[in-house]
Design a protein around this motif. Structure first.
Motif, PDB file in Angstrom:
ATOM      1  N   GLN A  67       6.606   4.150   8.394  1.00 26.74           N
ATOM      2  CA  GLN A  67       7.873   4.045   9.122  1.00 26.74           C
ATOM      3  C   GLN A  67       7.688   3.720  10.602  1.00 26.74           C
ATOM      4  OE1 GLN A  67      11.030   3.830   7.922  1.00 26.74           O
ATOM      5  NE2 GLN A  67       9.761   3.606   6.071  1.00 26.74           N
ATOM      6  N   ASN A  68       6.471   3.497  11.026  1.00 23.91           N
ATOM      7  CA  ASN A  68       6.210   2.973  12.375  1.00 23.91           C
ATOM      8  C   ASN A  68       6.029   1.461  12.366  1.00 23.91           C
ATOM      9  OD1 ASN A  68       6.225   5.508  13.759  1.00 23.91           O
ATOM     10  ND2 ASN A  68       4.178   5.921  12.890  1.00 23.91           N
ATOM     11  N   GLY A  69       6.189   0.867  11.176  1.00 23.75           N
ATOM     12  CA  GLY A  69       6.040  -0.585  11.067  1.00 23.75           C
ATOM     13  C   GLY A  69       4.600  -1.022  10.870  1.00 23.75           C
ATOM     14  N   LYS A  70       3.698  -0.089  10.573  1.00 27.11           N
ATOM     15  CA  LYS A  70       2.293  -0.448  10.385  1.00 27.11           C
ATOM     16  C   LYS A  70       2.038  -0.817   8.931  1.00 27.11           C
ATOM     17  CE  LYS A  70      -0.945   1.814  12.517  1.00 27.11           C
ATOM     18  NZ  LYS A  70      -1.893   2.901  12.888  1.00 27.11           N
ATOM     19  N   LEU A  71       1.569  -2.042   8.727  1.00 29.45           N
ATOM     20  CA  LEU A  71       1.249  -2.543   7.395  1.00 29.45           C
ATOM     21  C   LEU A  71      -0.247  -2.427   7.189  1.00 29.45           C
ATOM     22  CD1 LEU A  71       2.395  -4.050   4.844  1.00 29.45           C
ATOM     23  CD2 LEU A  71       1.730  -6.172   6.001  1.00 29.45           C
ATOM     24  N   THR A  72      -0.663  -1.718   6.138  1.00 30.28           N
ATOM     25  CA  THR A  72      -2.075  -1.519   5.838  1.00 30.28           C
ATOM     26  C   THR A  72      -2.421  -2.291   4.569  1.00 30.28           C
ATOM     27  OG1 THR A  72      -2.088   0.664   6.865  1.00 30.28           O
ATOM     28  CG2 THR A  72      -3.878   0.157   5.336  1.00 30.28           C
ATOM     29  N   ILE A  73      -3.471  -3.111   4.661  1.00 28.36           N
ATOM     30  CA  ILE A  73      -3.944  -3.900   3.523  1.00 28.36           C
ATOM     31  C   ILE A  73      -5.386  -3.487   3.267  1.00 28.36           C
ATOM     32  CG2 ILE A  73      -4.263  -6.232   2.618  1.00 28.36           C
ATOM     33  CD1 ILE A  73      -2.362  -7.105   4.991  1.00 28.36           C
ATOM     34  N   ASP A  74      -5.626  -2.778   2.153  1.00 26.54           N
ATOM     35  CA  ASP A  74      -6.972  -2.272   1.875  1.00 26.54           C
ATOM     36  C   ASP A  74      -7.944  -3.381   1.511  1.00 26.54           C
ATOM     37  OD1 ASP A  74      -6.184   0.330   2.380  1.00 26.54           O
ATOM     38  OD2 ASP A  74      -5.612   0.704   0.289  1.00 26.54           O
ATOM     39  N   SER A  75      -7.462  -4.379   0.791  1.00 26.47           N
ATOM     40  CA  SER A  75      -8.324  -5.490   0.373  1.00 26.47           C
ATOM     41  C   SER A  75      -7.451  -6.716   0.156  1.00 26.47           C
ATOM     42  CB  SER A  75      -9.092  -5.137  -0.902  1.00 26.47           C
ATOM     43  OG  SER A  75      -8.192  -4.860  -1.955  1.00 26.47           O
ATOM     44  N   PRO A  76      -8.024  -7.915   0.297  1.00 24.90           N
ATOM     45  CA  PRO A  76      -7.227  -9.130   0.129  1.00 24.90           C
ATOM     46  C   PRO A  76      -6.854  -9.354  -1.334  1.00 24.90           C
ATOM     47  CG  PRO A  76      -9.531  -9.701   0.456  1.00 24.90           C
ATOM     48  CD  PRO A  76      -9.420  -8.224   0.663  1.00 24.90           C
ATOM     49  N   PRO A  77      -5.669  -9.888  -1.601  1.00 25.70           N
ATOM     50  CA  PRO A  77      -5.294 -10.189  -2.985  1.00 25.70           C
ATOM     51  C   PRO A  77      -6.105 -11.369  -3.516  1.00 25.70           C
ATOM     52  CG  PRO A  77      -3.640 -11.028  -1.470  1.00 25.70           C
ATOM     53  CD  PRO A  77      -4.618 -10.249  -0.642  1.00 25.70           C
ATOM     54  N   SER A  78      -6.219 -11.456  -4.831  1.00 25.49           N
ATOM     55  CA  SER A  78      -6.993 -12.547  -5.423  1.00 25.49           C
ATOM     56  C   SER A  78      -6.309 -13.891  -5.238  1.00 25.49           C
ATOM     57  CB  SER A  78      -7.209 -12.271  -6.916  1.00 25.49           C
ATOM     58  OG  SER A  78      -5.957 -12.109  -7.570  1.00 25.49           O
ATOM     59  N   SER A  79      -4.975 -13.890  -5.111  1.00 26.73           N
ATOM     60  CA  SER A  79      -4.204 -15.099  -4.833  1.00 26.73           C
ATOM     61  C   SER A  79      -3.126 -14.742  -3.826  1.00 26.73           C
ATOM     62  CB  SER A  79      -3.587 -15.662  -6.123  1.00 26.73           C
ATOM     63  OG  SER A  79      -2.722 -14.720  -6.714  1.00 26.73           O
ATOM     64  N   PRO A  80      -2.589 -15.723  -3.102  1.00 22.12           N
ATOM     65  CA  PRO A  80      -1.578 -15.421  -2.078  1.00 22.12           C
ATOM     66  C   PRO A  80      -0.427 -14.596  -2.648  1.00 22.12           C
ATOM     67  CG  PRO A  80      -2.294 -17.683  -1.861  1.00 22.12           C
ATOM     68  CD  PRO A  80      -2.934 -17.168  -3.112  1.00 22.12           C
ATOM     69  N   LEU A  81      -0.059 -13.546  -1.919  1.00 21.62           N
ATOM     70  CA  LEU A  81       0.963 -12.612  -2.364  1.00 21.62           C
ATOM     71  C   LEU A  81       2.105 -12.613  -1.347  1.00 21.62           C
ATOM     72  CD1 LEU A  81       1.810 -10.373  -4.359  1.00 21.62           C
ATOM     73  CD2 LEU A  81       0.551  -8.747  -2.918  1.00 21.62           C
ATOM     74  N   THR A  82       3.303 -12.958  -1.806  1.00 19.41           N
ATOM     75  CA  THR A  82       4.466 -13.021  -0.927  1.00 19.41           C
ATOM     76  C   THR A  82       5.394 -11.852  -1.217  1.00 19.41           C
ATOM     77  OG1 THR A  82       4.360 -15.426  -0.765  1.00 19.41           O
ATOM     78  CG2 THR A  82       6.455 -14.409  -0.224  1.00 19.41           C
ATOM     79  N   MET A  83       5.891 -11.222  -0.162  1.00 21.64           N
ATOM     80  CA  MET A  83       6.805 -10.090  -0.271  1.00 21.64           C
ATOM     81  C   MET A  83       7.813 -10.171   0.869  1.00 21.64           C
ATOM     82  SD  MET A  83       4.015  -7.247   0.866  1.00 21.64           S
ATOM     83  CE  MET A  83       2.841  -8.001  -0.253  1.00 21.64           C
ATOM     84  N   VAL A  84       8.765  -9.252   0.864  1.00 24.88           N
ATOM     85  CA  VAL A  84       9.816  -9.252   1.880  1.00 24.88           C
ATOM     86  C   VAL A  84       9.705  -7.982   2.715  1.00 24.88           C
ATOM     87  CG1 VAL A  84      12.293  -9.304   2.340  1.00 24.88           C
ATOM     88  CG2 VAL A  84      11.340 -10.650   0.460  1.00 24.88           C
ATOM     89  N   LEU A  85       9.595  -8.153   4.009  1.00 29.40           N
ATOM     90  CA  LEU A  85       9.585  -7.043   4.964  1.00 29.40           C
ATOM     91  C   LEU A  85      11.026  -6.849   5.450  1.00 29.40           C
ATOM     92  CD1 LEU A  85       7.945  -5.053   6.779  1.00 29.40           C
ATOM     93  CD2 LEU A  85       7.772  -6.937   8.432  1.00 29.40           C
ATOM     94  N   ILE A  86      11.515  -5.612   5.405  1.00 29.89           N
ATOM     95  CA  ILE A  86      12.913  -5.325   5.739  1.00 29.89           C
ATOM     96  C   ILE A  86      12.966  -4.282   6.840  1.00 29.89           C
ATOM     97  CG2 ILE A  86      15.168  -4.650   4.826  1.00 29.89           C
ATOM     98  CD1 ILE A  86      14.041  -5.230   2.019  1.00 29.89           C
ATOM     99  N   ALA A  87      13.764  -4.561   7.882  1.00 24.85           N
ATOM    100  CA  ALA A  87      14.060  -3.591   8.936  1.00 24.85           C
ATOM    101  C   ALA A  87      15.543  -3.258   8.846  1.00 24.85           C
ATOM    102  CB  ALA A  87      13.716  -4.155  10.308  1.00 24.85           C
ATOM    103  N   ILE A  88      15.880  -1.953   8.756  1.00 21.45           N
ATOM    104  CA  ILE A  88      17.256  -1.502   8.535  1.00 21.45           C
ATOM    105  C   ILE A  88      17.681  -0.624   9.701  1.00 21.45           C
ATOM    106  CG2 ILE A  88      18.801  -0.286   6.951  1.00 21.45           C
ATOM    107  CD1 ILE A  88      16.654  -0.746   4.780  1.00 21.45           C
ATOM    108  N   SER A  89      18.851  -0.922  10.241  1.00 25.50           N
ATOM    109  CA  SER A  89      19.382  -0.115  11.348  1.00 25.50           C
ATOM    110  C   SER A  89      19.607   1.325  10.892  1.00 25.50           C
ATOM    111  CB  SER A  89      20.694  -0.719  11.839  1.00 25.50           C
ATOM    112  OG  SER A  89      21.360   0.178  12.709  1.00 25.50           O
ATOM    113  N   LYS A  90      19.115   2.295  11.646  1.00 26.68           N
ATOM    114  CA  LYS A  90      19.290   3.705  11.275  1.00 26.68           C
ATOM    115  C   LYS A  90      20.733   4.145  11.423  1.00 26.68           C
ATOM    116  CE  LYS A  90      14.645   5.568  12.056  1.00 26.68           C
ATOM    117  NZ  LYS A  90      13.829   6.532  12.816  1.00 26.68           N
ATOM    118  N   SER A  91      21.419   3.619  12.438  1.00 24.03           N
ATOM    119  CA  SER A  91      22.798   4.054  12.660  1.00 24.03           C
ATOM    120  C   SER A  91      23.786   3.344  11.758  1.00 24.03           C
ATOM    121  CB  SER A  91      23.188   3.832  14.128  1.00 24.03           C
ATOM    122  OG  SER A  91      23.162   2.450  14.428  1.00 24.03           O
TER     123      SER A  91
END
Length: 570
Positions: A67-91
């Motif tokens: 929840q501090n926005g830190k993305l941790t990647i332990d190891s690289p994927p075998s092929s390119p991996l696409t995902m969606v990063l979302i930031a949501i207003s708390k208020s």
């Protein structure tokens, strides 16, 4: 970017700062920190407004987001991996912003050779030259610390040796010749790049290379024109030994109207023109630079080319990872200058040239007005733009970023928040919203490559292969100057000075060799259509003078030359 509805008295937007492509090249993994900025309706950041973070898509256990926005990647994927990063207003959880990110293991796809193409034979002893490389992955990003091996692509010429780490040694017993060097990936022997080098005896300041000439740490600015489309008014771009540039409106034999200079540098650093090592190359109608300095790690590459179907100057900057968000671009200055007879001093930038100009900052572009066409500047990435005070320009990029004035205004911008190695700029006098501009900003790499190829083909309208490398190197530039002398339906005497149409100019002799017979016919017809009943051919299409077809101008007999040329076609 979604609009925040009014809540707590505010309405604004959310912005995510962080890369959309993440290169993970080893099994040790990687951590990336993302930040979200929430601003109000006036653009002021709401420091107390927080966000929650989420990832959407197929997320393996090896990838985590806190929840501090830190993305941790332990190891690289075998092929390119696409995902969606979302930031949501708390208020207001209904308000969010989504950013698609791709995590991938880099695959080596292309190698760029960095180092001199033209080498002067030493008069005695030996000289050693260092070559470097940039290895690009499948997304065009630089792969840091990629291992390569260097070699000479054929049998080593006498007096020339190359070590596996890129050191080329040339001895005084070497002969004038051309040969190929090769850099090969240490991980994939099928991936390599070759480059032709030219060993020559140095007779001039510049050394010949394929398609043009090169100089190391040259002293001149604005001594190399880049010609573009045959538009009216005619716009010329100037570059030179140093990586400063200028666009001006050609006024023929009158003083030229400068429309705006363009400078690049680094935050907390220097203007590129002040770097200690500058390799400058004019090649097939475009200008390129390799820039190094003790203050940075790695090499910055810079290229300038004219567009093919619009007016302006296209610029590509390639930066090492450490400097992708530190680039500074500055533009400004309008005045008149005399360009010719190797007098470039009056075309240089002076802070007082900005007086009386109007600099405007808009949505990711700037404009400079003050006589002549408006000059616009923009890029394919978001720029942090503002006005600067030209009086502190000589003190460096940081000084210009810190001081603003309306008396001597310049446009200045940074690439803050950028993670791309390649940044594309466009300086243009065309409509900033034109289809050509949209195409460039949407697919800059494609348009830039198309322009490089167009001017390369045009510069090779006449091909030459002689024992004199200087003669061979000069012809592409001469061919482009000849093309730039065409102003439908006539040829001018020269592309800049003497940009004047008379029927007897000798410039049309080169047309036959270039294969532009249609222009020769059109030029002749334009004058013969004006021929009077007494046989007299006017010296100008828009009026006559005491000259017949240009007549005899001092020692220059335009009438004889004109008739001699036209007799070849009629």
């Amino acid at each position: 970017m979604d609009q925040l509805p009014i809540h707590n008295g505010y309405q604004g937007e959310i912005k995510i700062n962080g890369p959309n492509k993440i290169q993970v090249s080893n099994e040790e993994g990687k951590q990336i920190s993302y930040q979200a900025e929430v601003s109000d309706q006036f653009g002021f950041e709401l420091l107390e407004e927080g966000v929650t973070w989420e990832l959407a898509g197929k997320i393996p256990n090896s990838i985590r987001l806190d929840q501090n926005g830190k993305l941790t990647i332990d190891s690289p994927p075998s092929s390119p991996l696409t995902m969606v990063l979302i930031a949501i207003s708390k208020s207001n959880p209904d308000v969010k912003i989504e950013q698609e990110i791709t995590i991938y293991r880099p695959v080596e796809e292309r190698i760029i050779i960095i180092g001199p193409r033209g080498i002067a034979l030493p008069e005695k002893g030996k000289n050693t030259f260092s070559y470097r490389s940039q290895v690009m992955d499948q997304f065009g990003a630089i792969i840091p610390n990629a291992e390569v091996n260097w070699s000479i692509a054929s049998n080593s010429p006498k007096g020339v040796k190359m070590s596996r780490d890129g050191k080329l040694t040339v001895s005084s017993n070497a002969k004038e010749q051309s040969f190929m060097i090769q850099v090969t990936s240490a991980n994939d022997k099928k991936l390599f790049q070759k480059e032709k080098l030219h060993l020559t005896t140095k007779h001039y300041k510049y050394l010949p290379i394929d398609g043009g000439f090169t100089v190391e740490n040259g002293e001149e600015s604005y001594n190399r024109p880049l010609y573009g489309p045959h538009h009216s008014p005619r716009i010329i771009a100037l570059v030179g030994d140093k990586p400063d540039s200028l666009l001006f409106q050609n006024r023929g034999n009158k003083d030229q109207e400068k429309l705006g200079h363009v400078f690049f540098g680094l935050k907390n650093g220097k203007w590129f023109a002040d770097f200690e090592s500058i390799t400058s190359r004019y090649v097939y109608g475009h200008q390129e630079y390799e820039l190094r300095d003790p203050s940075i790690d790695g090499t910055i590459r810079l290229s300038f080319v004219r567009p093919t179907d619009s007016e302006g100057l296209l610029i590509k900057v390639t930066l090492p990872d450490a400097y992708t968000d530190d680039l500074v671009v500055a533009s400004g200055g309008r005045d008149y200058g005399s360009y010719g007879s190797q007098d470039y001093e009056s075309m240089k930038f002076h802070p007082e040239d900005t007086e009386g100009t109007e600099v405007s900052i808009e949505n990711n572009y700037f404009s400079i007005r003050g006589g002549g066409p408006t000059l616009y500047g923009t890029a394919n990435i978001p720029l942090a733009l503002q006005k600067g005070d030209a009086s502190v320009f000589s003190q460096g990029p940081d000084a210009l970023l810190e001081k603003e004035t309306e008396a001597q205004p310049m446009a200045i911008g940074t690439t803050e928040g950028n993670y791309d190695n390649h940044i594309y700029f466009n300086m243009t006098t065309d409509d900033i919203g034109s289809p050509e501009m949209d195409a460039y900003l949407t697919e800059p790499e494609t348009v830039f490559a198309k322009s490089l190829d167009y001017y390369k083909q045009l510069s090779q309208s006449i091909k030459l292969d002689t024992p004199n490398p200087y003669l061979d190197a000069a012809l592409p530039a001469a061919s482009l100057a000849l093309d730039a002398s065409w102003s439908k339906p006539t040829f001018m005497h020269g592309p800049i000075n003497w940009f004047v149409a008379l029927p007897g100019w000798r410039s049309t002799y080169g047309v036959t060799a270039a294969g532009w017979e249609d222009r020769a016919f059109e030029n002749a017809e334009a004058y013969f259509e004006k021929q009077a009943s007494n046989g007299r051919i006017p010296s100008k299409l828009n009026g006559d003078s005491h000259y017949n077809m240009g007549g005899s101008i001092g020692r220059y007999d335009a009438l004889q030359l004109g008739m001699d040329r036209e007799s070849r076609y009629f």
